[in-house]
Enzyme design. Sequence first.
Site, PDB file in Angstrom:
ATOM      1  N   SER A   8       0.827  -1.207   0.000  1.00  0.00           N
ATOM      2  CA  SER A   8       0.000   0.000   0.000  1.00  0.00           C
ATOM      3  C   SER A   8       0.859   1.254   0.000  1.00  0.00           C
ATOM      4  O   SER A   8       0.510   2.263  -0.614  1.00  0.00           O
ATOM      5  CB  SER A   8      -0.946   0.012   1.210  1.00  0.00           C
ATOM      6  OG  SER A   8      -0.244   0.283   2.410  1.00  0.00           O
TER       7      SER A   8
ATOM      8  N   TRP B 273       2.220   1.668  -3.513  1.00  0.00           N
ATOM      9  CA  TRP B 273       1.150   2.093  -4.419  1.00  0.00           C
ATOM     10  C   TRP B 273       0.900   3.593  -4.320  1.00  0.00           C
ATOM     11  O   TRP B 273       0.626   4.258  -5.321  1.00  0.00           O
ATOM     12  CB  TRP B 273      -0.132   1.337  -4.099  1.00  0.00           C
ATOM     13  CG  TRP B 273      -1.312   1.766  -4.933  1.00  0.00           C
ATOM     14  CD1 TRP B 273      -1.645   1.328  -6.182  1.00  0.00           C
ATOM     15  CD2 TRP B 273      -2.315   2.734  -4.589  1.00  0.00           C
ATOM     16  NE1 TRP B 273      -2.778   1.942  -6.634  1.00  0.00           N
ATOM     17  CE2 TRP B 273      -3.215   2.811  -5.668  1.00  0.00           C
ATOM     18  CE3 TRP B 273      -2.535   3.530  -3.467  1.00  0.00           C
ATOM     19  CZ2 TRP B 273      -4.315   3.659  -5.648  1.00  0.00           C
ATOM     20  CZ3 TRP B 273      -3.635   4.375  -3.449  1.00  0.00           C
ATOM     21  CH2 TRP B 273      -4.515   4.436  -4.534  1.00  0.00           C
ATOM     22  N   HIS B 274       1.012   4.142  -3.113  1.00  0.00           N
ATOM     23  CA  HIS B 274       0.684   5.548  -2.919  1.00  0.00           C
ATOM     24  C   HIS B 274       1.675   6.495  -3.593  1.00  0.00           C
ATOM     25  O   HIS B 274       1.321   7.635  -3.910  1.00  0.00           O
ATOM     26  CB  HIS B 274       0.598   5.877  -1.418  1.00  0.00           C
ATOM     27  CG  HIS B 274      -0.730   5.552  -0.824  1.00  0.00           C
ATOM     28  ND1 HIS B 274      -1.026   4.316  -0.288  1.00  0.00           N
ATOM     29  CD2 HIS B 274      -1.855   6.298  -0.681  1.00  0.00           C
ATOM     30  CE1 HIS B 274      -2.269   4.323   0.161  1.00  0.00           C
ATOM     31  NE2 HIS B 274      -2.798   5.505  -0.068  1.00  0.00           N
ATOM     32  N   GLY B 275       2.890   6.074  -3.786  1.00  0.00           N
ATOM     33  CA  GLY B 275       3.835   6.983  -4.425  1.00  0.00           C
ATOM     34  C   GLY B 275       5.169   6.339  -4.707  1.00  0.00           C
ATOM     35  O   GLY B 275       5.574   5.383  -4.037  1.00  0.00           O
TER      36      GLY B 275
END
Length: 476
Positions: free
Chosen positions: A320, A323-325
């Site tokens: 996660s 995925w965010h950056g």
Amino acid sequence: MLFNSLHYLIFAPIVILIYFLVPSRFQKLWLLVASLYFYAVFRVPFILLLIYSIAITYFCTLWMDKSQSRFGKLFFLNIAIWGNLALLYFFKYLDFSFAVWNTVLGLVPCEPYYAYPSGILLPMGISFFTLQAIAYAVDVYHKKVKRAENLFQFGLFLSFFPQLVAGPIIRAQDMLHQFLDTYTFKKENLLPGIRQLAWGLFKKTFVADPIAAVIDPVFADPLHYGWFSLAVTGSLYIIQMYCDFSGYSDVAIGTGRIMGFHIPINFRQPFLSETVSEFWRRWHISFSSWLKEYVYIFLGGNKKGVSRTYVNLFLTTFVSGIWHGADWNFIVWGFVHASLMVVERFAFSFERIKNYWDKIPSTIKVAYPFTIFGISMYFFRARPVEGIGNSVQVGWAMVSRMFSGVQGDFLPVPLSVLATVFILMFGDYLMEKETPWAKKLFENRIWVYGISAILISICFILYSVTVSAPFLYFQF
């Protein structure tokens, strides 16, 4: 196209009006055209990426469904998955891969093997529609959902404009069949839809954006502020992030509801969570569910022993963060939350610890995930600052400075910001409360829709004279 723009407040009513006026056989065609236009407003060439994802996923699932052998089904499933992941990697992670290469090898510019950034722009929504496409392909393979009847139906499912660029990430079993139905105008859809849309615009325009104006100077120059100001900044940033992202989801859900579509809820009062694990079940629900279904269970879930369960839980939460950056600070952020998830699961496996925790009043327990999440968000929000270093060094500087008790500039928080935060908390509580009196308070109450109309009108005026900041999740 931004939800928080004059363009959208003109676009949405026109699309909805024509949608109900055209013959039913043209409704979905109109929605598909409107959705492609909605995406083209950002950059016209990026439409090709969306069409690529639609085409490769649809035809691979079509051939997978027709294949008679398990090898053939797996082959086309992998093409669909890796075809979408390749798209995501190229546009989101390629430059970060170059940065990792340079860091690991200690390379600096002008050296022979130094990898220079490509400067590729990140297309809006690519982190969302690629995951939605992958979930669809996997669900078709496992026969959890019936394959789309035609390319048109699947194309609309993946490009549906209310949730296209920042979610929620919709499962095919929740939404795909809705694009086969015929919808007529219904008052019972219009009023709740307007209420949800107005509430989302309130969160973004009247809470998130004013908070950003207060705390952005702190993140730009954190060494000038004292520990208390940094603590306040962390708390406000969580609220800003929540209002910004859940506000987008509210506008998406409300817009879809007016047309008769039911988009699943994406947030459920996360600030009432009593553990970090519970927080993630309430925050960005569609993504948390996606991770559980397509990463955690794929890795084996909790069916391969205790130790493997901890590893699977860690890897799922760590994903996660990535995925965010595409930057080191998101890796640190993911590592922190992954570690906390494992520690919590391990701690609560002891009956004595769980019993002790259950005796603590809820009003005290909710402070724990809020505080932890707030501290971790220093890394999430951090960007390179001259004189401090890269994003990780900036995040660490803010955390260490907050706990050092050092003095510095005071962060003034306007009373108007505090007032809107209070309205937000109270309004969220009432809208999510499932008691009969709370439902009655909002059902067909003229004052509710009067306030909603006023809010939308104010936003219309504001967007006509100024530009609201883009939604935070557009950059992820």
